[in-house]
Write a protein that holds these residues in place. Structure first.
Motif, PDB file in Angstrom:
ATOM      1  N   LYS A  55       0.839  -1.192   0.000  1.00 26.90           N
ATOM      2  CA  LYS A  55       0.000   0.000   0.000  1.00 26.90           C
ATOM      3  C   LYS A  55       0.873   1.239   0.000  1.00 26.90           C
ATOM      4  CE  LYS A  55      -3.897   2.227   0.141  1.00 26.90           C
ATOM      5  NZ  LYS A  55      -4.870   2.116  -0.985  1.00 26.90           N
ATOM      6  N   VAL A  86       3.795   2.423   2.559  1.00 32.85           N
ATOM      7  CA  VAL A  86       3.673   2.033   3.961  1.00 32.85           C
ATOM      8  C   VAL A  86       3.875   0.530   4.124  1.00 32.85           C
ATOM      9  CG1 VAL A  86       2.139   2.015   5.964  1.00 32.85           C
ATOM     10  CG2 VAL A  86       2.114   3.954   4.391  1.00 32.85           C
ATOM     11  N   LEU A  87       3.280  -0.246   3.238  1.00 33.59           N
ATOM     12  CA  LEU A  87       3.398  -1.697   3.288  1.00 33.59           C
ATOM     13  C   LEU A  87       4.028  -2.209   2.004  1.00 33.59           C
ATOM     14  CD1 LEU A  87      -0.148  -2.575   4.705  1.00 33.59           C
ATOM     15  CD2 LEU A  87       1.994  -2.483   5.997  1.00 33.59           C
ATOM     16  N   GLY A 128       2.945   0.509   9.823  1.00 32.91           N
ATOM     17  CA  GLY A 128       1.805   0.104   9.005  1.00 32.91           C
ATOM     18  C   GLY A 128       0.808  -0.818   9.663  1.00 32.91           C
ATOM     19  N   THR A 134      -2.757   0.489   9.048  1.00 30.44           N
ATOM     20  CA  THR A 134      -3.056   0.378   7.614  1.00 30.44           C
ATOM     21  C   THR A 134      -3.357  -1.065   7.238  1.00 30.44           C
ATOM     22  OG1 THR A 134      -1.660   2.285   7.085  1.00 30.44           O
ATOM     23  CG2 THR A 134      -2.144   0.751   5.296  1.00 30.44           C
ATOM     24  N   GLY A 146       6.151  -3.165   6.952  1.00 31.15           N
ATOM     25  CA  GLY A 146       5.142  -4.163   7.287  1.00 31.15           C
ATOM     26  C   GLY A 146       5.627  -5.589   7.181  1.00 31.15           C
TER      27      GLY A 146
END
Length: 238
Positions: free
Chosen positions: A9, A20-21, A43, A46, A217
């Motif tokens: 993501k 973020v991920l 993350g 998220t 993440g």
């Protein structure tokens, strides 16, 4: 089993986008509590929002009980409950009872009204809210607003419950009570629970295993509070 497989993501705002991920994979089994920990910004929230169908991943898959639900966020939301401590969505001028009745009818449209109202009364009792049931939401303290957020989430009746920092505003007694309530749900209904926290010690003797998220993440699975805390400390030190 709830599985997020190779979830990526990226958020696009002004200036450069932020990933973020990056190919994050997380498995949450039914019938137990799984602790999810990690430093700020890795993350966790998220990933929980993606699993619950609030966000869609840029790539990867979300598998719910062996069915690919990646392209079906509404179906994910019917089966997966995201419980956050925030108070967004509540109607501040309505009473606590009326707020919970509204959300119960919204979240479980196929259940008879009498059954929903009974569930709301049970939730008010369970979360120590009965004496505030006829007060407007806006009059509550921040701690009791959080109890309302938790009660709203647990009224949903989903197969998996993702609890994002649920004890953040709770004192020790309230935190213990919440964990006991969640454990009863796990034993009685066989649900799977992800308990996101920065304090793995609060899950001592309650979580069957832990998932530790690192930068991007990346997920590491460990079996004990001690291992989870040590890995988190190593991430902080690095």
């Amino acid at each position: 089993m709830l599985r997020g497989i190779s979830i990526s993501k990226r958020f696009r705002r002004r200036g450069p986008s932020k990933e973020v991920l990056t190919a994050s994979t997380l498995e949450l089994p039914p019938g137990e509590i799984t602790g999810v920990i990690g430093l700020n910004g890795v993350g966790k929230s998220t990933l929980m929002r993606i699993l619950a169908g609030v966000l869609q991943p840029d790539s990867g898959a979300v598998i719910v009980d062996d069915v690919d639900r990646t392209s079906q966020p509404l179906e994910r939301r019917r089966r997966i409950v995201l419980v956050q401590s925030e108070t967004r969505g509540f109607y501040w001028r309505l009473t606590c009872r009326d707020n919970l009745r509204f959300f119960a009818m919204l979240q479980r449209p196929g259940v008879a009204r009498r059954g929903l109202y009974d569930a709301v009364e049970a939730a008010l009792e369970e979360f120590g809210l009965m004496e505030y049931a006829d007060q407007r939401f806006m009059t509550l303290s921040s701690g009791y607003m959080q109890r309302m957020a938790l009660a709203r989430g647990l009224l949903h009746g989903g197969r998996y419950i993702l609890m994002d920092e649920p004890s953040r505003e709770l004192d020790t007694r309230a935190r213990t009570q919440l964990l006991e309530q969640v454990e009863r749900r796990v034993r009685g209904e066989g649900i799977g629970v992800a308990w996101v926290t920065h304090r793995p010690d609060e899950l001592e003797g309650r979580a069957r295993s832990f998932r530790v998220l690192g930068p991007g993440g990346v997920v590491h699975s460990v079996a004990s509070v001690r291992e989870a805390a040590a890995l988190l400390d190593s991430r902080a030190g690095g």
